[in-house]
Motif scaffolding. Structure first.
Motif, PDB file in Angstrom:
ATOM      1  N   ALA A 282      -7.539   8.379  -1.223  1.00 46.44           N
ATOM      2  CA  ALA A 282      -8.014   7.018  -0.931  1.00 46.44           C
ATOM      3  C   ALA A 282      -6.858   6.116  -0.526  1.00 46.44           C
ATOM      4  O   ALA A 282      -6.982   5.289   0.378  1.00 46.44           O
ATOM      5  N   ARG A 283      -5.718   6.291  -1.155  1.00 53.30           N
ATOM      6  CA  ARG A 283      -4.549   5.466  -0.834  1.00 53.30           C
ATOM      7  C   ARG A 283      -3.955   5.854   0.521  1.00 53.30           C
ATOM      8  O   ARG A 283      -3.477   4.985   1.257  1.00 53.30           O
TER       9      ARG A 283
ATOM     10  N   THR B  52      -5.777   6.988   3.029  1.00 51.90           N
ATOM     11  CA  THR B  52      -6.745   6.429   3.978  1.00 51.90           C
ATOM     12  C   THR B  52      -6.563   4.926   4.134  1.00 51.90           C
ATOM     13  O   THR B  52      -6.583   4.402   5.255  1.00 51.90           O
ATOM     14  N   THR B  53      -6.368   4.229   3.033  1.00 46.67           N
ATOM     15  CA  THR B  53      -6.196   2.774   3.084  1.00 46.67           C
ATOM     16  C   THR B  53      -4.944   2.396   3.871  1.00 46.67           C
ATOM     17  O   THR B  53      -4.988   1.523   4.744  1.00 46.67           O
TER      18      THR B  53
ATOM     19  N   ALA C 228       0.837  -1.205   0.000  1.00 46.19           N
ATOM     20  CA  ALA C 228       0.000   0.000   0.000  1.00 46.19           C
ATOM     21  C   ALA C 228       0.872   1.256   0.000  1.00 46.19           C
ATOM     22  O   ALA C 228       0.557   2.240  -0.683  1.00 46.19           O
TER      23      ALA C 228
ATOM     24  N   GLU D 261      -5.489   3.075   7.606  1.00 39.92           N
ATOM     25  CA  GLU D 261      -6.341   2.079   8.251  1.00 39.92           C
ATOM     26  C   GLU D 261      -5.602   0.762   8.468  1.00 39.92           C
ATOM     27  O   GLU D 261      -5.775   0.116   9.512  1.00 39.92           O
TER      28      GLU D 261
END
Length: 171
Positions: A91-92, A94-95, A75, A98
């Motif tokens: 989005a990356r 956030t991923t 990631a 998480e």
């Protein structure tokens, strides 16, 4: 400083960098490079020193941790290859955040308490001293030297099959 305390301190630093990256107030490329350096150095000392030293205490969780590192590294590589102007950038971020949050939660709530019950204070401090020096060396190397190129191999693949560098933890 105990090894577990050192790792927790590094967790807080990474959390702070994610906040900076998400805020949009800092230069994304600079914060991302610092985040990548911190994560790569942190994962290196866990994989090469801490996990081998405590593996027998919670082997299932250590094996899962190597896998989580591999996924987080992938990631991170995807994020590093994405321009901050790209619609996928947020989005990356956030991923990756998480993934890291889940991993940190398991370490701090399950692994570290188990390690602290079994491993003596003196050994944890000795391990922490060694890991701090190793972290500084790894940080100076930078993420580009620490992360294998491409997507087929991760640093966790190599480390999870290696013999312990600093030996097993002593109770």
């Amino acid at each position: 400083m105990k090894a577990t305390s050192l790792l927790e301190k590094q967790h807080r630093k990474v959390e702070s960098l994610f906040k900076q990256l998400e805020s949009g107030r800092a230069e994304p490329a600079l914060v991302l490079a610092e985040l990548a350096n911190e994560l790569a150095a942190h994962m290196a000392i866990e994989q090469e020193t801490f996990y081998p030293a405590v593996r027998q205490i919670k082997e299932d969780l250590i094996l899962e941790s190597y896998e989580e590192h591999a996924i987080a590294e992938l990631a991170l590589k995807r994020l590093l290859s994405t321009s901050p102007e790209d619609s996928a950038f947020k989005a990356r971020v956030t991923t990756l955040k998480e993934l890291i949050q889940h991993h940190v939660e398991e370490e701090e709530e399950e692994l570290f308490p188990a390690v602290e019950k079994v491993v003596g204070e003196e050994r944890l401090t000795e391990l922490g001293r060694s890991m701090k020096a190793e972290f500084e060396e790894r940080l100076a190397e930078g993420y580009e030297a620490l992360l294998p190129p491409g997507y087929k191999k991760t640093s966790a693949d190599k480390a999870s099959h290696a013999s312990p560098r600093n030996g097993a933890a002593r109770a």
